[in-house]
Design an enzyme around this catalytic site. Sequence first.
Site, PDB file in Angstrom:
ATOM      1  N   CYS A 114      -2.947  -3.607   7.247  1.00 50.09           N
ATOM      2  CA  CYS A 114      -2.698  -3.897   8.740  1.00 50.09           C
ATOM      3  C   CYS A 114      -3.017  -2.517   9.525  1.00 50.09           C
ATOM      4  O   CYS A 114      -3.180  -1.487   8.806  1.00 50.09           O
ATOM      5  CB  CYS A 114      -1.198  -4.060   8.803  1.00 50.09           C
ATOM      6  N   GLU A 164       1.067  -1.340   0.103  1.00 47.78           N
ATOM      7  CA  GLU A 164      -0.081   0.156  -0.074  1.00 47.78           C
ATOM      8  C   GLU A 164       0.885   1.320   0.128  1.00 47.78           C
ATOM      9  O   GLU A 164       0.682   2.140  -0.627  1.00 47.78           O
ATOM     10  CB  GLU A 164      -0.794   0.296   1.059  1.00 47.78           C
ATOM     11  N   CYS A 178      -0.860   0.411   7.934  1.00 47.77           N
ATOM     12  CA  CYS A 178      -1.021   0.903   6.440  1.00 47.77           C
ATOM     13  C   CYS A 178      -2.379   1.513   6.507  1.00 47.77           C
ATOM     14  O   CYS A 178      -2.551   2.575   5.474  1.00 47.77           O
ATOM     15  CB  CYS A 178      -1.299  -0.236   5.501  1.00 47.77           C
ATOM     16  N   SER A 195      17.980 -33.409   8.378  1.00 43.48           N
ATOM     17  CA  SER A 195      18.818 -34.464   8.853  1.00 43.48           C
ATOM     18  C   SER A 195      18.333 -34.772  10.344  1.00 43.48           C
ATOM     19  O   SER A 195      17.515 -33.902  10.866  1.00 43.48           O
ATOM     20  CB  SER A 195      20.438 -34.183   9.012  1.00 43.48           C
ATOM     21  N   GLU A 216      13.158 -31.343  -2.370  1.00 43.20           N
ATOM     22  CA  GLU A 216      13.476 -32.444  -3.493  1.00 43.20           C
ATOM     23  C   GLU A 216      14.027 -33.778  -3.023  1.00 43.20           C
ATOM     24  O   GLU A 216      15.024 -34.013  -2.558  1.00 43.20           O
ATOM     25  CB  GLU A 216      14.613 -31.874  -4.286  1.00 43.20           C
TER      26      GLU A 216
HETATM   27  N1  LIG Z   1      14.334 -38.493  -8.159  1.00 41.28           N
HETATM   28  C1  LIG Z   1      14.265 -37.414  -7.519  1.00 41.28           C
HETATM   29  O1  LIG Z   1      13.625 -36.469  -7.721  1.00 41.28           O
HETATM   30  C2  LIG Z   1      15.365 -37.617  -6.142  1.00 41.28           C
HETATM   31  C3  LIG Z   1      15.614 -36.425  -5.571  1.00 41.28           C
HETATM   32  C4  LIG Z   1      16.472 -36.554  -4.227  1.00 41.28           C
HETATM   33  C5  LIG Z   1      17.190 -37.585  -4.185  1.00 41.28           C
HETATM   34  N2  LIG Z   1      16.989 -38.594  -5.225  1.00 41.28           N
HETATM   35  C6  LIG Z   1      17.983 -39.652  -5.069  1.00 41.28           C
HETATM   36  O2  LIG Z   1      17.692 -40.559  -3.831  1.00 41.28           O
HETATM   37  C7  LIG Z   1      18.735 -40.961  -3.236  1.00 41.28           C
HETATM   38  C8  LIG Z   1      18.932 -40.839  -1.856  1.00 41.28           C
HETATM   39  O3  LIG Z   1      17.717 -41.193  -1.240  1.00 41.28           O
HETATM   40  P1  LIG Z   1      17.753 -41.334   0.433  1.00 41.28           P
HETATM   41  O4  LIG Z   1      16.413 -42.292   0.656  1.00 41.28           O
HETATM   42  O5  LIG Z   1      18.997 -41.976   0.900  1.00 41.28           O
HETATM   43  O6  LIG Z   1      17.889 -39.942   0.778  1.00 41.28           O
HETATM   44  P2  LIG Z   1      16.749 -38.553   1.134  1.00 41.28           P
HETATM   45  O7  LIG Z   1      15.411 -39.471   1.030  1.00 41.28           O
HETATM   46  O8  LIG Z   1      16.809 -37.851   0.149  1.00 41.28           O
HETATM   47  O9  LIG Z   1      16.980 -38.209   2.479  1.00 41.28           O
HETATM   48  C9  LIG Z   1      17.188 -38.833   3.548  1.00 41.28           C
HETATM   49  C10 LIG Z   1      17.539 -37.895   4.492  1.00 41.28           C
HETATM   50  O10 LIG Z   1      16.972 -37.592   5.101  1.00 41.28           O
HETATM   51  C11 LIG Z   1      17.034 -37.011   6.407  1.00 41.28           C
HETATM   52  N3  LIG Z   1      15.768 -37.085   7.438  1.00 41.28           N
HETATM   53  C12 LIG Z   1      15.224 -36.343   8.163  1.00 41.28           C
HETATM   54  N4  LIG Z   1      14.246 -36.593   8.849  1.00 41.28           N
HETATM   55  C13 LIG Z   1      14.059 -37.648   8.312  1.00 41.28           C
HETATM   56  C14 LIG Z   1      13.092 -38.826   8.617  1.00 41.28           C
HETATM   57  N5  LIG Z   1      11.920 -38.346   9.880  1.00 41.28           N
HETATM   58  N6  LIG Z   1      12.893 -39.909   8.303  1.00 41.28           N
HETATM   59  C15 LIG Z   1      13.617 -40.259   7.309  1.00 41.28           C
HETATM   60  N7  LIG Z   1      14.980 -39.566   6.878  1.00 41.28           N
HETATM   61  C16 LIG Z   1      14.797 -37.950   7.624  1.00 41.28           C
HETATM   62  C17 LIG Z   1      17.681 -38.356   6.866  1.00 41.28           C
HETATM   63  O11 LIG Z   1      18.676 -38.018   8.023  1.00 41.28           O
HETATM   64  P3  LIG Z   1      19.580 -39.048   8.653  1.00 41.28           P
HETATM   65  O12 LIG Z   1      20.527 -39.391   7.880  1.00 41.28           O
HETATM   66  O13 LIG Z   1      20.165 -38.306   9.947  1.00 41.28           O
HETATM   67  O14 LIG Z   1      18.513 -39.898   9.281  1.00 41.28           O
HETATM   68  C18 LIG Z   1      18.636 -38.663   5.562  1.00 41.28           C
HETATM   69  O15 LIG Z   1      19.793 -38.481   5.541  1.00 41.28           O
HETATM   70  C19 LIG Z   1      19.861 -40.631  -4.204  1.00 41.28           C
HETATM   71  O16 LIG Z   1      20.292 -41.920  -5.069  1.00 41.28           O
HETATM   72  C20 LIG Z   1      19.553 -39.533  -4.943  1.00 41.28           C
HETATM   73  O17 LIG Z   1      20.039 -39.490  -5.995  1.00 41.28           O
HETATM   74  C21 LIG Z   1      16.198 -38.558  -6.260  1.00 41.28           C
END
Ligand SMILES: NC(=O)c1ccc[n+]([C@@H]2O[C@H](COP(=O)([O-])OP(=O)(O)OC[C@H]3O[C@@H](n4cnc5c(N)ncnc54)[C@H](OP(=O)(O)O)[C@@H]3O)[C@@H](O)[C@H]2O)c1
Length: 371
Positions: A84, A61, A93, A233, A301
């Site tokens: 607001c 605004e 505003c 993480s 992602e």
């Molecule tokens: N196709 C796609 O769009 C895409 C996108 C991203 C990744 N990817 C692929 O996916 C693969 C990796 O997958 P991923 O399953 O290992 O990793 P991810 O699903 O991307 O991430 C897992 C991470 O998330 C963290 N996290 C935080 N809170 C969580 C919870 N409540 N539960 C589970 N995890 C939690 C974990 O931390 P902690 O380790 O501390 O438990 C872990 O390091 C790679 O090959 C990558 O290239 C593909």
Amino acid sequence: MLLLSDPAVGISDPYLRHAFSLAERGRGTTSPNPLVGCVVVRDGEVVGEGFHARAGDPHAEVVALDSAGEAARGAHVYVTLEPCNHFGRTPPCVDRLLAEGVAEVTIGMRDPDPSVTGNGADALAAAGVIVHWAEDPRPFEKQNEGWLTRIRLGRPFVRVKIALTIDGRPALAARRRSRITGAGGRRVTMALRRQATAIAVGASTIDIDDPVLTVRDAEERPEERSPGRIVLSRTCVPAVRSRVFSDGGGCTLVTSEAASADEVAAVERDGVRVLRYAYAEGLSGALAAVASDGVNDVLVEAGPSLFSALWRSRLIDELVLVTAGGMSGNAGPPLFLGTADSDGADLAPVFHAVEAGVAEGDAVTVWRPRV
Ligand SMILES: NC(=O)c1ccc[n+]([C@@H]2O[C@H](COP(=O)([O-])OP(=O)(O)OC[C@H]3O[C@@H](n4cnc5c(N)ncnc54)[C@H](OP(=O)(O)O)[C@@H]3O)[C@@H](O)[C@H]2O)c1
């Protein structure tokens, strides 16, 4: 935000529609504030306009009234969100609208904050300004669903994007970096990143893929603005040399209190911001920490573990799947780690498709929770 269609189409009033488009120019940069656009109209002519660009900057605004100058007296102001009537980082505003002597104000949606709602409109009406409301507040609520989600649920709006093969695999092999989609998928990813306040990935994806998570043009040149970067993480602390930690672009590690204090201190020493949450709170705690940091929306992602945890916790507000025309086969990990959403023998869908399209040979489907 709608990925494939224009959300402004549902706004019948042309000045409100213009205010809506102005508000969009702040997308990605206004957090923790909402997107707001404003148009000042005098005798059927636009004499001033503005939008809120970032927290701490003038409200829409004020920008619009500044640009209108003297022409604001007796004008009709169109604004996407109720003005607001309280002191925040900037003065109210409502006071400014009254000081400029505007005659009418048309408002897209009410401010949902219970301590504010109706206050701004009531104060304007009490001072003799004619107040109108948009016929349909839904496009304006959709425009600000990030801000509304943070206010109502104490967490950011969570948009998850995943690239898949035709056989539904998110990678060509477990724990390996794979490029799945082509130019169309890349364009969709960049469009989603461009509009996000922050991009998040799981810690293990940082270890495996080492992505930079920036917005880049077709020639891979980084654009001027890139969203904030977040690593989610539980206990894993990625290596200090990871590109998101070491390229100088800034990154926030959101990890639980169970993560190693020494490892956390090491990345903090290298300039990584760290937000901690209680391990028992899981992803809800992680997202609450992100919201407390003032982030209205986040593009996740996700790999299979993070996606599955978000799905099981019902923390996904929108899911964008980009599917490329090839198979991964059994070497590729499954997308979902968990049990079926089933009502006995049949699938019991919890999401429904809201948009679908084609981007240079890749398919894009957008899904939302069924309410
Ligand atoms: N196709 C796609 O769009 C895409 C996108 C991203 C990744 N990817 C692929 O996916 C693969 C990796 O997958 P991923 O399953 O290992 O990793 P991810 O699903 O991307 O991430 C897992 C991470 O998330 C963290 N996290 C935080 N809170 C969580 C919870 N409540 N539960 C589970 N995890 C939690 C974990 O931390 P902690 O380790 O501390 O438990 C872990 O390091 C790679 O090959 C990558 O290239 C593909």
